[in-house]
Enzyme design. Structure first.
Site, PDB file in Angstrom:
ATOM      1  N   LYS A   1      -4.264   7.179   7.777  1.00  0.00           N
ATOM      2  CA  LYS A   1      -4.463   8.464   7.114  1.00  0.00           C
ATOM      3  C   LYS A   1      -5.509   9.274   7.880  1.00  0.00           C
ATOM      4  O   LYS A   1      -6.590   8.768   8.198  1.00  0.00           O
ATOM      5  CB  LYS A   1      -4.929   8.252   5.667  1.00  0.00           C
ATOM      6  CG  LYS A   1      -3.859   7.701   4.748  1.00  0.00           C
ATOM      7  CD  LYS A   1      -2.846   8.776   4.389  1.00  0.00           C
ATOM      8  CE  LYS A   1      -1.904   8.301   3.297  1.00  0.00           C
ATOM      9  NZ  LYS A   1      -0.960   9.367   2.893  1.00  0.00           N
TER      10      LYS A   1
ATOM     11  N   LYS B   1      10.939   9.948  -0.040  1.00  0.00           N
ATOM     12  CA  LYS B   1      10.217   9.353  -1.166  1.00  0.00           C
ATOM     13  C   LYS B   1      10.997   9.668  -2.430  1.00  0.00           C
ATOM     14  O   LYS B   1      11.313  10.830  -2.697  1.00  0.00           O
ATOM     15  CB  LYS B   1       8.797   9.918  -1.263  1.00  0.00           C
ATOM     16  CG  LYS B   1       7.904   9.580  -0.078  1.00  0.00           C
ATOM     17  CD  LYS B   1       6.522  10.202  -0.247  1.00  0.00           C
ATOM     18  CE  LYS B   1       5.605   9.856   0.921  1.00  0.00           C
ATOM     19  NZ  LYS B   1       4.282  10.537   0.801  1.00  0.00           N
TER      20      LYS B   1
END
Length: 279
Positions: free
Chosen positions: A102, A198
């Site tokens: 991240k 997703k």
């Protein structure tokens, strides 16, 4: 997900609104017409898949016309932090074959280099979370190339990503926030090489399967991702894992407590769900 204007209360309200039509026998196809993509439709869609599987005695993958899911290697996420903290986290996870890093904008080249020092053998993908800007692209791309990064996820803000069509993409670029369902595929042409599917964005397994098929036909490679959630949220996405170049279904590994029954993990290997969990 605040990023998409969703709260527990708003999603609960959307679910309650569908109670009567569900009781009257609404189908997954009906939900595609009645509800927008998002967490609420995902919950109902995947519940209906599970209901049909349990009533029929046939697994969800067979009902969907897909091959039986197999164990897959999932990415393991390293949270955004300082270069030192991320290097330490990478070192602690260095035995995992695939790490997702991240990022947050300023200081990302240092973070990328630090993670590579901590995990010299792991494959790396990075998730910029829309934090890069045109003036930082060159330095960030160079840092990714130096670290051997295999995929860059959503470097620029959704709606402000036109630059991606102009740069020389030596590392594949994956759309996340820039894509929810099939309706968004046209806008990705020449800007992205891959998409992150997703189920909470697509609004369920039904749309996700259709999205995967159309994206594949258009030449996009696939990543199957997740929001942070329990094994129940990951289980339906396992039906898409065989077709994906990258699987990122580590949500349960980031929780203090998973549900029971849960998916079975062996390190970074995620096994398909048992019927008692879903499907």
């Amino acid at each position: 997900m605040p990023r998409y204007g969703e709260t527990v209360e708003s999603v609960s309200a959307l679910l309650a609104e569908q109670a009567q039509v569900i009781a009257a026998g609404a189908t997954r196809a009906d939900l595609l017409e009645r509800m927008k993509p998002g967490a609420a439709r995902n919950a109902l869609d995947c519940a209906l898949w599970d209901l049909e599987a349990k009533r029929s005695g046939k697994p969800a993958w067979a009902l969907a016309g897909l091959s039986a899911p197999r164990p897959a290697t999932t990415a393991y996420t390293l949270s955004l932090g300082t270069p030192d903290s991320m290097e330490a986290a990478a070192r602690a996870a260095a035995q995992r074959p695939l790490l997702k890093v991240k990022l947050g904008g300023e200081g990302d080249p240092e973070r990328i280099a630090a993670v590579r020092r901590g995990a010299p053998e792991s494959r790396l993908i990075v998730d910029a979370n829309e934090a890069w800007r045109p003036e930082t692209m060159e330095a960030n791309l160079a840092a990714c190339k130096a670290a051997g990064v295999g995929l860059i996820e959503q470097p620029l803000p959704a709606g402000e990503d036109g630059l991606l069509a102009e740069i020389d993409r030596t590392i594949p670029i994956c759309a996340d926030e820039s894509l929810h369902d099939r309706a968004g595929l046209d806008a990705l042409a020449r800007r992205y090489d891959a998409i992150n599917i997703k189920l909470d964005k697509a609004g369920g397994l039904t749309e996700a399967i259709l999205l995967a098929e159309e994206a594949w036909a258009r030449g996009f490679s696939l990543m199957v991702g997740c929001m942070v959630g329990t094994s129940l949220a990951m289980a339906p996405a396992m039906l898409l894992a065989d077709r994906a170049a990258y699987v990122d279904l580590d949500g349960p590994l980031l929780l203090a407590r998973d549900r029971d029954p849960a998916l079975h993990f062996e390190g970074s290997t995620i096994h398909p769900p048992e019927p008692a969990l879903w499907g």
